[in-house]
Scaffold this motif. Structure first.
Motif, PDB file in Angstrom:
ATOM      1  N   GLY A   1     -11.519  -0.622   4.705  1.00  0.00           N
ATOM      2  CA  GLY A   1     -10.604  -0.799   3.585  1.00  0.00           C
ATOM      3  C   GLY A   1     -11.313  -0.622   2.250  1.00  0.00           C
ATOM      4  O   GLY A   1     -10.739  -0.115   1.294  1.00  0.00           O
TER       5      GLY A   1
ATOM      6  N   PHE B   1      -5.864   2.779  11.696  1.00  0.00           N
ATOM      7  CA  PHE B   1      -4.966   2.694  10.535  1.00  0.00           C
ATOM      8  C   PHE B   1      -4.586   1.244  10.223  1.00  0.00           C
ATOM      9  O   PHE B   1      -4.551   0.846   9.061  1.00  0.00           O
ATOM     10  N   GLU B   2      -4.295   0.470  11.269  1.00  0.00           N
ATOM     11  CA  GLU B   2      -3.903  -0.920  11.054  1.00  0.00           C
ATOM     12  C   GLU B   2      -5.096  -1.722  10.511  1.00  0.00           C
ATOM     13  O   GLU B   2      -4.968  -2.509   9.572  1.00  0.00           O
TER      14      GLU B   2
ATOM     15  N   GLU C   1      -5.615  -4.407   2.138  1.00  0.00           N
ATOM     16  CA  GLU C   1      -4.731  -5.471   1.633  1.00  0.00           C
ATOM     17  C   GLU C   1      -5.533  -6.716   1.260  1.00  0.00           C
ATOM     18  O   GLU C   1      -5.249  -7.353   0.230  1.00  0.00           O
TER      19      GLU C   1
ATOM     20  N   ASN D   1       2.769   3.675   3.615  1.00  0.00           N
ATOM     21  CA  ASN D   1       1.335   3.360   3.589  1.00  0.00           C
ATOM     22  C   ASN D   1       0.589   4.576   3.042  1.00  0.00           C
ATOM     23  O   ASN D   1       0.997   5.724   3.258  1.00  0.00           O
ATOM     24  N   CYS D   2      -0.514   4.325   2.367  1.00  0.00           N
ATOM     25  CA  CYS D   2      -1.288   5.405   1.736  1.00  0.00           C
ATOM     26  C   CYS D   2      -2.321   6.019   2.691  1.00  0.00           C
ATOM     27  O   CYS D   2      -3.045   6.927   2.288  1.00  0.00           O
ATOM     28  N   LEU D   3      -2.389   5.516   3.926  1.00  0.00           N
ATOM     29  CA  LEU D   3      -3.359   6.074   4.885  1.00  0.00           C
ATOM     30  C   LEU D   3      -2.677   7.034   5.842  1.00  0.00           C
ATOM     31  O   LEU D   3      -1.535   6.806   6.267  1.00  0.00           O
TER      32      LEU D   3
ATOM     33  N   THR E   1       0.845  -1.204   0.000  1.00  0.00           N
ATOM     34  CA  THR E   1       0.000   0.000   0.000  1.00  0.00           C
ATOM     35  C   THR E   1       0.879   1.252   0.000  1.00  0.00           C
ATOM     36  O   THR E   1       0.433   2.336   0.365  1.00  0.00           O
TER      37      THR E   1
ATOM     38  N   THR F   1      -5.883  -0.671   6.868  1.00  0.00           N
ATOM     39  CA  THR F   1      -4.811  -1.160   5.986  1.00  0.00           C
ATOM     40  C   THR F   1      -4.997  -2.654   5.705  1.00  0.00           C
ATOM     41  O   THR F   1      -4.916  -3.093   4.547  1.00  0.00           O
ATOM     42  N   LYS F   2      -5.250  -3.424   6.764  1.00  0.00           N
ATOM     43  CA  LYS F   2      -5.459  -4.876   6.596  1.00  0.00           C
ATOM     44  C   LYS F   2      -6.633  -5.140   5.660  1.00  0.00           C
ATOM     45  O   LYS F   2      -6.569  -6.002   4.781  1.00  0.00           O
TER      46      LYS F   2
END
Ligand code: DHB
Length: 311
Positions: free
Chosen positions: A253, A281-282, A289, A15-17, A4, A285-286
């Motif tokens: 996501g 954020f985590e 993905e 990361n893009c976030l 990402t 992101t997950k």
């Protein structure tokens, strides 16, 4: 595992976030927390030349489908954020961060931007043309003449990478007119969208925030379709050197995926970060993905801007 990772103005981010300006970014403690999270970077609370207390409380309220706020630009003043960023540059020279700014007048804005230009700051600057919450002050970006004048004046002396934070537009002609102005300048990004200005939320028979008799900027689930439309409208109209940051209605996501599909190179999280904290954020992101794995996408370039149309 897919990546990402992204780039803005030639700077790389793992990361893009990241946070949306205004959320979790008023103090160094909050900024350090975002920095230490799964976010790729952070943006500071929009800074004015002098510190401001902002509007009276309650001035922010989470509501079931989003949030409403009329903060009134409370912030610690430009020097607080600039000094922190200069210090951080020494300690973490391989990371890039965003500084958000606006003056209480065009003269103030120029004073601030001259200070940033003359400082050692090497990161990205975001000029906020879309604060809806200061009583008596209209949003700059809804006045195209003033917007063009300010950008002309700014780019006469400001040579560092600069982008602008925009309010939502709601008319195709306004997308066309705004894009025609932005395309005249060496902007590195536009950030769509700020809150939808001056909504009203009522509980029982009463508003939920004190300033402006309850009127405030709306964020969260309410705004995603408007945010996606603005991201895509500018992605279609702006020259490729002007990248898009997508902000508005990112809870999952899937929401981040849709922003990127509409053309975003970076995705900001506001209301959800306020509700959930930096753990958001985590999680997001997950979820992003997992979507990428299911679709066989290895990186954001595989689907950025590739929104499908019917017919
Ligand atoms: C504030 C709100 C905004 O949407 C913004 O862009 C800047 C400041 C505020 O009320 O503090």
């Amino acid at each position: 595992m897919p990546s990402t990772q992204t780039q803005i103005a030639g700077f790389s981010f793992d990361n893009c976030l990241m946070n949306a300006a205004g959320v979790h970014c008023m103090t160094i403690a909050e900024l350090d927390e975002v920095k230490g999270s799964a976010a790729g970077t952070f943006v500071t609370k929009t800074a004015t030349l002098e510190a401001r207390a902002g509007n009276p409380e309650p001035r922010y309220q989470d509501v079931p489908l989003g949030s409403i706020n009329s903060m009134g630009l409370p912030n610690q003043g430009l020097d607080y954020y600039l000094d922190y960023l200069l210090d951080l540059q020494e300690k973490e020279p391989n990371r890039t961060f965003f500084l958000s700014l606006v003056g209480m007048s065009p003269e103030d804005t120029h004073t601030i931007l001259h200070k940033v230009e003359e400082s050692g700051f090497k990161g990205l600057t975001e000029l906020n043309l879309s604060c809806p919450n200061v009583p008596g002050k209209p949003q700059i970006a809804y006045d195209f003449e003033t917007t063009e004048r300010i950008l002309t004046e700014v780019f006469a002396y400001f040579k560092k990478p600069l982008g602008i934070k925009l309010p939502p537009y709601f008319d195709i002609v306004h997308f066309d007119q705004a894009a025609a102005i932005f395309n005249q300048f060496p902007l590195r990004f536009v950030n769509c969208i700020n809150s939808i200005g001056n909504g009203l939320y009522i509980e029982d028979e009463t508003v939920v925030i004190r300033p402006k008799n309850g009127f405030g900027g709306i964020g969260g689930q309410y705004v995603k379709p408007t945010a996606l439309a603005n991201v895509h409208a500018f992605y279609q109209r702006l020259k490729p050197e002007i990248q898009i940051i997508g902000t508005g209605g990112v809870l999952t996501g899937r929401d981040a995926f849709e922003h990127i599909l509409c053309g975003a190179s970076m995705v900001q999280v506001g209301t959800t970060l306020h509700k959930e904290g930096v753990a958001a954020f985590e999680r997001i992101t997950k979820e992003l993905e997992e979507i990428m794995v299911a679709k066989g996408y290895q990186n954001l370039d595989d689907f950025r801007g590739k929104l499908g149309y019917i017919g």
